[in-house]
Scaffold this motif. Structure first.
Motif, PDB file in Angstrom:
ATOM      1  N   LEU A  66      -8.407  29.562  12.685  1.00 58.47           N
ATOM      2  CA  LEU A  66      -9.548  28.686  12.389  1.00 58.47           C
ATOM      3  C   LEU A  66      -9.408  27.335  13.080  1.00 58.47           C
ATOM      4  O   LEU A  66     -10.391  26.792  13.606  1.00 58.47           O
ATOM      5  N   SER A  67      -8.211  26.782  13.098  1.00 61.42           N
ATOM      6  CA  SER A  67      -7.989  25.494  13.765  1.00 61.42           C
ATOM      7  C   SER A  67      -8.274  25.598  15.262  1.00 61.42           C
ATOM      8  O   SER A  67      -8.826  24.664  15.860  1.00 61.42           O
ATOM      9  N   GLU A  68      -7.915  26.723  15.858  1.00 61.11           N
ATOM     10  CA  GLU A  68      -8.215  26.943  17.275  1.00 61.11           C
ATOM     11  C   GLU A  68      -9.719  27.012  17.509  1.00 61.11           C
ATOM     12  O   GLU A  68     -10.233  26.477  18.504  1.00 61.11           O
ATOM     13  N   LYS A  69     -10.440  27.655  16.604  1.00 59.33           N
ATOM     14  CA  LYS A  69     -11.904  27.736  16.720  1.00 59.33           C
ATOM     15  C   LYS A  69     -12.518  26.346  16.587  1.00 59.33           C
ATOM     16  O   LYS A  69     -13.414  25.972  17.361  1.00 59.33           O
ATOM     17  N   ALA A  70     -12.054  25.567  15.620  1.00 58.52           N
ATOM     18  CA  ALA A  70     -12.570  24.210  15.423  1.00 58.52           C
ATOM     19  C   ALA A  70     -12.310  23.357  16.657  1.00 58.52           C
ATOM     20  O   ALA A  70     -13.194  22.618  17.118  1.00 58.52           O
ATOM     21  N   ALA A  71     -11.101  23.456  17.222  1.00 52.24           N
ATOM     22  CA  ALA A  71     -10.748  22.683  18.420  1.00 52.24           C
ATOM     23  C   ALA A  71     -11.614  23.072  19.612  1.00 52.24           C
ATOM     24  O   ALA A  71     -11.892  22.241  20.482  1.00 52.24           O
ATOM     25  N   ALA A  72     -12.066  24.322  19.633  1.00 48.15           N
ATOM     26  CA  ALA A  72     -12.929  24.810  20.712  1.00 48.15           C
ATOM     27  C   ALA A  72     -14.412  24.555  20.410  1.00 48.15           C
ATOM     28  O   ALA A  72     -15.283  25.041  21.132  1.00 48.15           O
ATOM     29  N   ASN A  73     -14.688  23.816  19.329  1.00 50.93           N
ATOM     30  CA  ASN A  73     -16.056  23.467  18.917  1.00 50.93           C
ATOM     31  C   ASN A  73     -16.884  24.701  18.538  1.00 50.93           C
ATOM     32  O   ASN A  73     -18.073  24.779  18.823  1.00 50.93           O
ATOM     33  N   ILE A  74     -16.231  25.668  17.899  1.00 47.54           N
ATOM     34  CA  ILE A  74     -16.884  26.910  17.483  1.00 47.54           C
ATOM     35  C   ILE A  74     -16.988  26.937  15.964  1.00 47.54           C
ATOM     36  O   ILE A  74     -15.978  26.853  15.261  1.00 47.54           O
ATOM     37  N   SER A  75     -18.210  27.039  15.464  1.00 46.48           N
ATOM     38  CA  SER A  75     -18.442  27.163  14.031  1.00 46.48           C
ATOM     39  C   SER A  75     -18.204  28.598  13.588  1.00 46.48           C
ATOM     40  O   SER A  75     -18.416  29.537  14.364  1.00 46.48           O
ATOM     41  N   CYS A  76     -17.762  28.763  12.340  1.00 49.69           N
ATOM     42  CA  CYS A  76     -17.465  30.097  11.807  1.00 49.69           C
ATOM     43  C   CYS A  76     -17.952  30.239  10.379  1.00 49.69           C
ATOM     44  O   CYS A  76     -18.037  29.258   9.635  1.00 49.69           O
ATOM     45  N   VAL A  77     -18.218  31.483  10.024  1.00 50.08           N
ATOM     46  CA  VAL A  77     -18.438  31.870   8.630  1.00 50.08           C
ATOM     47  C   VAL A  77     -17.267  32.766   8.258  1.00 50.08           C
ATOM     48  O   VAL A  77     -17.019  33.781   8.911  1.00 50.08           O
ATOM     49  N   LEU A  78     -16.554  32.385   7.223  1.00 52.37           N
ATOM     50  CA  LEU A  78     -15.351  33.084   6.793  1.00 52.37           C
ATOM     51  C   LEU A  78     -15.599  33.832   5.488  1.00 52.37           C
ATOM     52  O   LEU A  78     -16.132  33.259   4.536  1.00 52.37           O
ATOM     53  N   ALA A  79     -15.185  35.088   5.435  1.00 46.00           N
ATOM     54  CA  ALA A  79     -15.137  35.859   4.186  1.00 46.00           C
ATOM     55  C   ALA A  79     -13.680  35.850   3.740  1.00 46.00           C
ATOM     56  O   ALA A  79     -12.802  36.340   4.443  1.00 46.00           O
TER      57      ALA A  79
END
Length: 175
Positions: free
Chosen positions: A72-85
């Protein structure tokens, strides 16, 4: 595509059988952002234990949370939003997940035990339905600082997805 200036994490939580994966997928599809299933970060050993009806130790859980938070931290650093289950049973695990993004909103799907038990009885998944009681026992109360919105799990997932989308995305798409 619906976007926000800064990446965000929408965390859909609930015990097994609550419909968190179904809801998270719908929100991700409607918002056109990435879907992440926390179950994908469990080790094979952890999945085998759960399939046998054996609850996970804190040591096993923390390794799982660390793998998930790194992703998730890698996604945030890449400016990518996520929906997590994600089940969201433990406060300190929820805090680690929340810290993965500068902006996160957390939802918990609330359903009574008997409804969940019925759902799990008809589902094919590595999670053994005998562990449902253990999940209820492990579920720690939400602190006011956790920014958790309770969702009525008896409502249809389409209605819940619409509620979440309208809170986070409709105002950004109304131009």
């Amino acid at each position: 595509m619906l976007t926000k200036m800064e990446p965000m994490l929408i965390n859909i939580m609930g015990v097994s059988g609550s419909g968190k994966s179904t809801l998270a997928k719908k929100v991700a599809d409607k918002a056109q952002i990435e879907y992440v299933d926390a179950d994908d970060f469990h080790s094979t050993d952890a999945k085998n234990l759960m399939a046998k009806g054996i609850g996970l130790t804190e040591e096993i859980r923390i390794a799982w949370i660390e793998r998930l938070c790194t992703f998730l931290s890698e996604k945030a650093a890449a400016n990518i939003s996520c929906v997590l289950a994600y089940s969201g049973l433990k406060q300190h695990h929820r805090a680690k997940i929340a810290a993965s993004y500068a902006y996160s909103q957390h939802y918990f799907i609330d359903l009574p035990f008997d409804v969940l038990e019925h759902r799990l009885a008809s589902r094919k998944h590595f999670f053994n339905p005998r562990l449902l009681a253990d999940q209820f026992d492990q579920l720690e109360p939400f602190d006011n600082d956790e920014n958790v919105i309770l969702l009525d799990g008896k409502r249809h997932s389409n209605a819940l997805a619409k509620q979440i989308i309208s809170k986070h995305f409709e105002s950004t798409n109304s131009n």
